[in-house]
Design a protein around this motif. Structure first.
Motif, PDB file in Angstrom:
ATOM      1  N   ILE A 145      26.749  27.108  39.840  1.00  0.00           N
ATOM      2  CA  ILE A 145      27.436  27.995  38.884  1.00  0.00           C
ATOM      3  C   ILE A 145      28.524  28.771  39.626  1.00  0.00           C
ATOM      4  O   ILE A 145      28.222  29.614  40.475  1.00  0.00           O
ATOM      5  CB  ILE A 145      26.427  28.976  38.260  1.00  0.00           C
ATOM      6  N   PRO A 146      29.815  28.494  39.326  1.00  0.00           N
ATOM      7  CA  PRO A 146      30.890  29.217  40.021  1.00  0.00           C
ATOM      8  C   PRO A 146      31.013  30.647  39.504  1.00  0.00           C
ATOM      9  O   PRO A 146      30.552  30.973  38.410  1.00  0.00           O
ATOM     10  CB  PRO A 146      32.131  28.390  39.658  1.00  0.00           C
ATOM     11  N   ILE A 147      31.619  31.501  40.325  1.00  0.00           N
ATOM     12  CA  ILE A 147      31.906  32.874  39.900  1.00  0.00           C
ATOM     13  C   ILE A 147      33.250  32.855  39.171  1.00  0.00           C
ATOM     14  O   ILE A 147      34.224  32.334  39.706  1.00  0.00           O
ATOM     15  CB  ILE A 147      31.977  33.801  41.128  1.00  0.00           C
ATOM     16  N   PRO A 148      33.303  33.390  37.933  1.00  0.00           N
ATOM     17  CA  PRO A 148      34.582  33.379  37.202  1.00  0.00           C
ATOM     18  C   PRO A 148      35.702  33.983  38.046  1.00  0.00           C
ATOM     19  O   PRO A 148      35.480  34.956  38.773  1.00  0.00           O
ATOM     20  CB  PRO A 148      34.277  34.246  35.975  1.00  0.00           C
ATOM     21  N   THR A 149      36.893  33.407  37.934  1.00  0.00           N
ATOM     22  CA  THR A 149      38.017  33.824  38.801  1.00  0.00           C
ATOM     23  C   THR A 149      38.365  35.296  38.634  1.00  0.00           C
ATOM     24  O   THR A 149      38.904  35.910  39.557  1.00  0.00           O
ATOM     25  CB  THR A 149      39.256  32.967  38.471  1.00  0.00           C
ATOM     26  N   LYS A 150      38.014  35.895  37.489  1.00  0.00           N
ATOM     27  CA  LYS A 150      38.351  37.313  37.284  1.00  0.00           C
ATOM     28  C   LYS A 150      37.523  38.223  38.179  1.00  0.00           C
ATOM     29  O   LYS A 150      37.818  39.414  38.336  1.00  0.00           O
ATOM     30  CB  LYS A 150      38.164  37.706  35.811  1.00  0.00           C
ATOM     31  N   TYR A 151      36.447  37.685  38.782  1.00  0.00           N
ATOM     32  CA  TYR A 151      35.598  38.497  39.660  1.00  0.00           C
ATOM     33  C   TYR A 151      35.809  38.129  41.127  1.00  0.00           C
ATOM     34  O   TYR A 151      36.075  36.976  41.457  1.00  0.00           O
ATOM     35  CB  TYR A 151      34.122  38.290  39.310  1.00  0.00           C
ATOM     36  N   PRO A 152      35.633  39.118  42.044  1.00  0.00           N
ATOM     37  CA  PRO A 152      35.719  38.810  43.482  1.00  0.00           C
ATOM     38  C   PRO A 152      34.501  37.994  43.922  1.00  0.00           C
ATOM     39  O   PRO A 152      33.428  38.120  43.344  1.00  0.00           O
ATOM     40  CB  PRO A 152      35.714  40.193  44.142  1.00  0.00           C
TER      41      PRO A 152
END
Ligand code: FBP
Length: 336
Positions: free
Chosen positions: A104-111
């Motif tokens: 599960i990737p971290i959404p780009t809006k989050y660091p």
């Protein structure tokens, strides 16, 4: 009438984590924050598990997950709750869940942070609707890939490189049990305060127990060695303190929690049906193996330490023998 003794409240989870953090002057607090988010997710899931029958959260969603299992409504709720609690915090760069086929990737809006989190959002799915203890299991690694996007290799790390592992059990009380490589500690949730308090500091597993825990309904699928080992545990022998007593809840978290506190051995062997056993390495066997090792116990596939198994797939399964050191050594000697 004797005076009602006010329960002794140990340290809160936050205070405990901060005191640990102070031991590492270079620490930036990310680990502490990660644990605080895990605890928050645990409290939210605990509150829904308690009210599941009232909140329309019993039963299944009709979906089937990557394991081929029917997804329970609470599985989905727990999975979403953990992902949402963690993804925006900035401590984690990638996650892996029993309920998601791929990392599960971290959404780009989050660091993105330095850690990789693997989890089984709700372990013991078959016990959800019948009010038996269930739990959340987690494992934390440091990212190994450099630059660019994190990937599968960051999830496929051996148990020995875990920085932390633990579970949250939703039972007669809700407990948060974990290790960061410095002993195993248990915190009990006081729902009236909404806080986890230290109730079981530095848990040590008894070197030998009197309980064995295995699904004997699978006996017909076992090989002779596994059957021989279980028969040996059941054969009266005063000197050896046998027969052992049988206990099997059918929720790994609950069967392990009992084994951690009371000793004995839990096993999910390989068999004709499940050639590699049933339990998943990265978010079931490996985190429990780190807890067992930190509490003086042992965990094996029957042929090698669980912590040394090199993962090759996100959802790979392994045979598991875990518990008191002497009991697991006896098992290995007989099933190998
Ligand atoms: P999930 O519920 O997370 O899929 O976990 C698998 C599990 O329920 C373990 O908690 C438990 O130890 C085992 O499967 C029980 O399997 P069985 O019903 O075959 O004995």
């Amino acid at each position: 009438m004797s005076e009602i003794r006010r329960p002794e409240y140990g340290s809160t989870l936050d205070r405990f984590l901060l005191e640990r953090q102070r031991q590492f002057p270079e620490a930036k607090g990310e680990f502490t924050q990660l644990f605080q988010q895990l605890a928050l997710a645990g409290k939210i899931i605990a509150s829904r598990v308690n009210q599941a029958g009232l909140a329309g959260l019993l039963g299944h969603t009709g979906k089937v997950n990557v394991q081929g299992e029917t997804v329970q409504k609470l599985d989905e709720f727990a999975n979403d709750t953990l992902i949402r609690a963690i993804e925006g915090g900035g401590q984690v760069c990638l996650m892996g869940s029993e309920e998601n086929e791929d990392p599960i990737p971290i959404p780009t809006k989050y660091p993105k942070g330095r850690y990789v989190l693997m989890f089984d959002p709700l372990d013991g799915s078959t016990n959800i609707d019948v009010n038996i203890s269930i739990g959340t299991i987690f494992s934390v690694h440091r990212r190994v890939s450099e630059g660019g996007e994190p990937g599968l290799a960051d999830c496929l790390q051996p148990g020995r490189s875990q920085l932390a592992a633990g579970y949250i059990i939703y039972g007669s009380s809700c407990m948060f049990v974990f290790t960061t490589g410095n002993g195993v500690h248990g915190f009990t949730l006081d729902p009236t305060v909404g806080e986890f308090f230290l109730s079981h500091p530095d848990i040590q597993m008894p070197e030998r127990g009197k309980i064995y825990s295995v699904n004997e309904g699978n006996e017909g699928q076992w090989d002779d060695k596994v059957r021989g080992w279980v028969d040996w545990l059941k054969t009266p022998n005063k000197e050896q303190g046998k027969p052992y007593s049988a206990r099997y809840i059918g929720t790994l978290v609950a069967d392990f929690h009992r084994t951690l506190l009371k000793g004995g051995v839990f096993a999910y062997p390989a068999d004709k049906k499940n050639k590699n056993g049933k339990l998943r390495l990265l978010y079931e066997a490996a985190p429990m193996a780190l807890l067992a090792a930190q509490a003086g116990g042992l965990a094996s596939t029957g042929t090698q330490p669980i912590l040394d198994v090199e993962p090759t797939e996100l959802h790979q399964r392994v045979p598991l023998y875990i518990g008191s050191k002497l009991d697991v050594e006896d098992a290995i000697a007989r099933v190998r």
